[in-house]
Design an enzyme around this catalytic site. Structure first.
Site, short mmCIF file in Angstrom:
data_model
loop_
_atom_site.label_atom_id
_atom_site.label_comp_id
_atom_site.label_asym_id
_atom_site.label_seq_id
_atom_site.Cartn_x
_atom_site.Cartn_y
_atom_site.Cartn_z
N ASP A 1 -11.60 -10.78 10.00
CA ASP A 1 -11.27 -9.55 9.29
C ASP A 1 -11.53 -9.66 7.79
O ASP A 1 -11.97 -8.71 7.15
CB ASP A 1 -9.79 -9.19 9.52
N ASN B 1 -7.46 -1.88 3.63
CA ASN B 1 -6.22 -2.27 4.28
C ASN B 1 -5.01 -1.77 3.49
O ASN B 1 -4.30 -0.88 3.92
CB ASN B 1 -6.15 -3.79 4.45
N GLU B 2 -4.76 -2.39 2.32
CA GLU B 2 -3.59 -2.02 1.54
C GLU B 2 -3.76 -2.39 0.08
O GLU B 2 -4.60 -3.21 -0.28
CB GLU B 2 -2.31 -2.68 2.09
N ASP C 1 10.37 -8.48 -4.45
CA ASP C 1 9.25 -9.39 -4.64
C ASP C 1 7.96 -8.61 -4.81
O ASP C 1 6.99 -9.11 -5.39
CB ASP C 1 9.11 -10.33 -3.44
N ALA D 1 -5.41 1.84 9.14
CA ALA D 1 -6.17 0.71 9.68
C ALA D 1 -5.58 -0.62 9.25
O ALA D 1 -5.73 -1.63 9.94
CB ALA D 1 -7.63 0.80 9.25
N ALA E 1 -1.36 -5.18 9.59
CA ALA E 1 -1.56 -6.47 8.92
C ALA E 1 -0.35 -6.82 8.05
O ALA E 1 0.76 -6.93 8.54
CB ALA E 1 -2.87 -6.42 8.12
#
Length: 258
Positions: free
Chosen positions: A45, A115-116, A145, A153, A157
């Site tokens: 990935d 992703n992010e 944190d 998508a 994860a």
């Protein structure tokens, strides 16, 4: 995908991926990425995300083959019958997040994330972050944190590992998820409409420095980060083997215990 499709193969540097690259090029030939009909990525990935960032603006479809440790965005490794698999492949359209991060120096960085986007404390000091949605402050101070915004998508994860929800691919939503929140202790994040503009303001950044990461692109010592879904012009098309498309994988992930 037509039988005479021009394929461009790209591979991660691992021996396994390089061996597969040699075998596939020998069987199907190799075309320059700019001239190809389709890009075949060999790796995990992480390598697929690198490939999307590198070549996404060309508007080519991508087909991944898992030759790495993680392969949620990839298809099973099978070197034989590739053209038949491509002919029957099912597409998934991914729209990335757009991040604009402003640092202590006053400079701004714009980049995309499939992703992010995550904000993380840089030192032992907890981060203090205010959250603004569509211009309205929704959380005056999150002590944590870090915090992240995930596209569907990417929701299986890092987002899922941090306790965030898995989002259906076509849900037109984003996941806003705190990372190890201390105050408010019971706040577990939110599911937002995809057209929401999300802005994070870092409080007391000199004492409590924070970095922002869009996929693997990191910006240190940020003071403010804005995130929104990028337009479809920045979207990419991934191809998946028939019966194992990305929507099915995301659904199945919600019923696995491993």
């Amino acid at each position: 995908m037509p039988a005479h499709a021009k394929l461009a193969f790209v591979a991660s540097p691992t021996p396994e991926a390089q061996s597969a690259l040699s075998a596939l090029v020998a069987a199907h030939g190799q075309h320059e990425v700019a001239d190809a009909d389709l890009i075949v990525a060999l790796g995990g990935d992480g390598f697929m995300l690198q490939t999307l960032h590198r070549f996404g603006e060309l508007g080519k479809p991508f087909y991944g083959m898992k030759l790495g440790t993680v392969g949620f965005l990839m298809n099973h490794q099978e070197l034989d019958g590739l053209l038949d698999r491509l002919a029957q492949a099912e597409p998934a359209r991914l729209r990335p997040l757009e991040m604009i991060a402003t640092s202590e120096s006053g400079s701004s960085v714009r980049t995309l994330a499939f992703n992010e986007v995550s904000l993380l404390r840089q030192t032992r000091q907890a981060a203090h972050i205010a959250i603004v949605l569509n211009g309205k402050e929704r959380l005056e101070e999150l002590i944590c944190d870090g915090v992240m915004v995930s596209a569907p998508a990417g929701s299986t994860a890092y987002n899922f590992s941090a306790g965030g929800p898995i989002l259906p691919l076509d849900s037109q939503t984003l996941a806003l998820t705190p990372i190890a929140p201390f105050r408010p202790r019971r706040w577990r994040g939110a599911v937002l409409r995809a057209d929401t503009e999300i802005r994070f303001r870092v409080l007391d950044g000199l004492k409590r420095p924070v970095s922002a990461t869009a996929d693997s692109h990191e910006v240190r010592n940020v003071t403010e980060v804005s995130i929104r879904e990028a337009g479809d012009a920045y979207g990419v098309t991934l191809l998946f083997d028939r019966g194992h498309n990305l929507e099915e994988r995301i659904l199945a992930e919600q019923f696995t215990s491993g």
